[in-house]
Design a protein around this motif. Structure first.
Motif, PDB file in Angstrom:
ATOM      1  N   ASP A 135       0.839  -1.454   0.117  1.00 24.97           N
ATOM      2  CA  ASP A 135      -0.046  -0.262   0.050  1.00 24.97           C
ATOM      3  C   ASP A 135       0.584   1.211   0.167  1.00 24.97           C
ATOM      4  N   GLU A 136       0.129   2.437   0.231  1.00 30.80           N
ATOM      5  CA  GLU A 136       1.107   3.610   0.421  1.00 30.80           C
ATOM      6  C   GLU A 136       1.607   3.891   1.366  1.00 30.80           C
ATOM      7  N   ASP A 137       2.090   3.272   2.942  1.00 30.68           N
ATOM      8  CA  ASP A 137       2.955   3.491   3.512  1.00 30.68           C
ATOM      9  C   ASP A 137       3.884   2.348   3.267  1.00 30.68           C
TER      10      ASP A 137
END
Length: 87
Positions: free
Chosen positions: A60-62
């Motif tokens: 994911d984005e993290d």
């Protein structure tokens, strides 16, 4: 549960024995056997019954693992060895 990242996933090699199926008639004197297999992947889960490897992870984005692909569940009874490839 802590976030799962690629950094905290172990990359392992599992040496294990797999079933071998045949089609058609076999002579009763013919030896029945199994297949020796080596599989490499991220160690996703491990318990008393099985080891689960995955071949790919989606982040994911993290940078946390959002999804996995190419799962392989190996019964513990079939495993000859499990070794870490990256430390």
């Amino acid at each position: 549960m802590a976030e799962v990242t690629v950094v905290n996933l172990r990359v392992v090699r599992v040496k294990w024995l797999d079933s071998l199926a045949t089609v058609g008639w076999k002579d009763v004197e013919e030896e029945f056997t199994f297949v020796k297999v080596e599989s490499v992947g991220y160690l996703w889960r491990q318990d008393r019954e099985a080891v689960v490897l995955v071949g790919s992870v989606q982040l994911d984005e993290d940078g946390d693992v959002a999804a996995v692909n190419g799962t392989l569940t190996i019964p513990v009874a079939a495993i000859e060895s499990l070794e870490d490839l990256c430390q």
